[in-house]
Design a protein around this motif. Structure first.
Motif, PDB file in Angstrom:
ATOM      1  N   ARG A 168     -13.315   6.130   9.278  1.00  0.00           N
ATOM      2  CA  ARG A 168     -13.739   4.748   9.525  1.00  0.00           C
ATOM      3  C   ARG A 168     -14.759   4.683  10.663  1.00  0.00           C
ATOM      4  NH1 ARG A 168      -9.763   1.478  11.167  1.00  0.00           N
ATOM      5  NH2 ARG A 168      -8.195   3.079  11.489  1.00  0.00           N
ATOM      6  N   SER A 224      -6.848   7.760   9.281  1.00  0.00           N
ATOM      7  CA  SER A 224      -8.127   7.426   8.655  1.00  0.00           C
ATOM      8  C   SER A 224      -9.202   7.072   9.678  1.00  0.00           C
ATOM      9  CB  SER A 224      -7.946   6.246   7.685  1.00  0.00           C
ATOM     10  OG  SER A 224      -7.728   5.022   8.386  1.00  0.00           O
ATOM     11  N   ILE A 259      -3.180   4.541   8.865  1.00  0.00           N
ATOM     12  CA  ILE A 259      -4.393   3.957   9.460  1.00  0.00           C
ATOM     13  C   ILE A 259      -4.922   4.871  10.562  1.00  0.00           C
ATOM     14  CG2 ILE A 259      -5.290   1.998  10.765  1.00  0.00           C
ATOM     15  CD1 ILE A 259      -3.236   0.250   9.273  1.00  0.00           C
ATOM     16  N   ALA A 281      -8.139  -3.339   9.743  1.00  0.00           N
ATOM     17  CA  ALA A 281      -7.233  -2.428   9.077  1.00  0.00           C
ATOM     18  C   ALA A 281      -5.866  -3.055   8.801  1.00  0.00           C
ATOM     19  CB  ALA A 281      -7.051  -1.169   9.925  1.00  0.00           C
ATOM     20  N   HIS A 282      -5.568  -4.175   9.457  1.00  0.00           N
ATOM     21  CA  HIS A 282      -4.253  -4.816   9.304  1.00  0.00           C
ATOM     22  C   HIS A 282      -4.333  -6.151   8.569  1.00  0.00           C
ATOM     23  CE1 HIS A 282      -2.201  -1.832  11.775  1.00  0.00           C
ATOM     24  NE2 HIS A 282      -3.270  -1.863  12.559  1.00  0.00           N
ATOM     25  N   ASN A 319     -10.526  -2.031  14.011  1.00  0.00           N
ATOM     26  CA  ASN A 319      -9.081  -1.897  14.196  1.00  0.00           C
ATOM     27  C   ASN A 319      -8.333  -3.119  13.688  1.00  0.00           C
ATOM     28  OD1 ASN A 319      -9.363   0.635  15.422  1.00  0.00           O
ATOM     29  ND2 ASN A 319      -9.497  -0.241  17.480  1.00  0.00           N
TER      30      ASN A 319
END
Length: 244
Positions: A222, A218, A215, A242-243, A239
């Motif tokens: 992003r 990337s 992440i 992403a999870h 942020n």
């Protein structure tokens, strides 16, 4: 407390202004010289200082410098007393600092940085965006107050750093030893996602070094996909997403 902030960029400027406002004796030093310190950073009473003089006779030294630069300060820190608390705010992004083989091969970012500096550090303020730090600090006890993790091997040094985090307007969270600090590094669930003290422990526990590194790497793509008018909230949501 007598505090020196090394680095006059966004993070260093934020911390110098907030800690000075909280009543601390704050000096700001920058490798480019005292003239590199923006006037607004000094409005709350902080003073610009020469780098060579700024580490002497201080209780706390905050490193608000890019990751990988700490080794260049090892000589400067050699005579600094062991009881002086050193706080590291940096983050490893290979596309910014260049690839660091030891970290890429598994050494904890903050542990490597401490080795380069030649002394122990506490990790704090690295897991909040500069704009979050600048605009979202509130008094203790305010509902919804955001939290910042603090990691370090010395309980006393962690205690000092946690008090200073509180002074800057955020709930401090004891995140354990420096070996555990990877859980608050880029781009873990706890990193720059604006969590409260109730939410932060679960986010730290959910960290995954392999996934989080992917992440992190990337991030440039992003960020480029965000609109030119992207707000702080847009970046925080990026942020968090992403999870999910």
């Amino acid at each position: 407390m007598k505090i020196t902030v090394i680095g006059a960029g966004a993070i260093g400027g934020n911390l110098a202004a907030k800690l000075s406002t909280a009543g601390h004796d704050v000096q700001v030093a920058d490798a480019r010289g005292p003239e590199a310190v923006r006037p607004e950073v000094l409005e709350s009473g902080a003073r610009a200082a020469e780098l060579a003089d700024a580490v002497q006779g201080r209780d706390v030294i905050v490193l608000a410098i890019p990751f990988g630069v700490a080794g260049k300060l090892a000589g400067l820190f050699a005579p600094v007393p062991a009881e002086t608390v050193v706080i590291d705010t940096s983050n490893y992004y290979p596309h910014l600092s260049g690839q660091i083989e030891a970290v890429d091969n598994g050494e904890i970012d903050s542990v490597w940085n401490a080795e380069q500096l030649g002394r122990p550090v506490v990790k704090a303020w690295n897991a909040a965006l500069a704009e979050t730090q600048r605009t979202k600090g509130v008094p203790a006890g305010t509902p919804g107050r955001l939290a910042i993790p603090v990691a370090g091997d010395s309980e006393e040094a962690r205690r000092v750093a946690m008090q200073l985090v509180d002074d800057t307007g955020f709930d401090p969270y004891d995140a354990g030893t420096l070996a555990d600090s990877w859980r608050q590094q880029p781009n873990s669930p706890a990193y720059c996602t604006e969590l409260t003290l109730d939410e932060l422990p679960a986010a730290l526990a959910a960290a995954d070094r392999v996934k989080d590194a992917r992440i992190r790497d990337s991030v440039p793509e992003r960020l480029a996909a965000l609109p030119a008018t992207a707000t702080l909230e847009d970046v925080v949501e990026m942020n968090r997403a992403a999870h999910r």
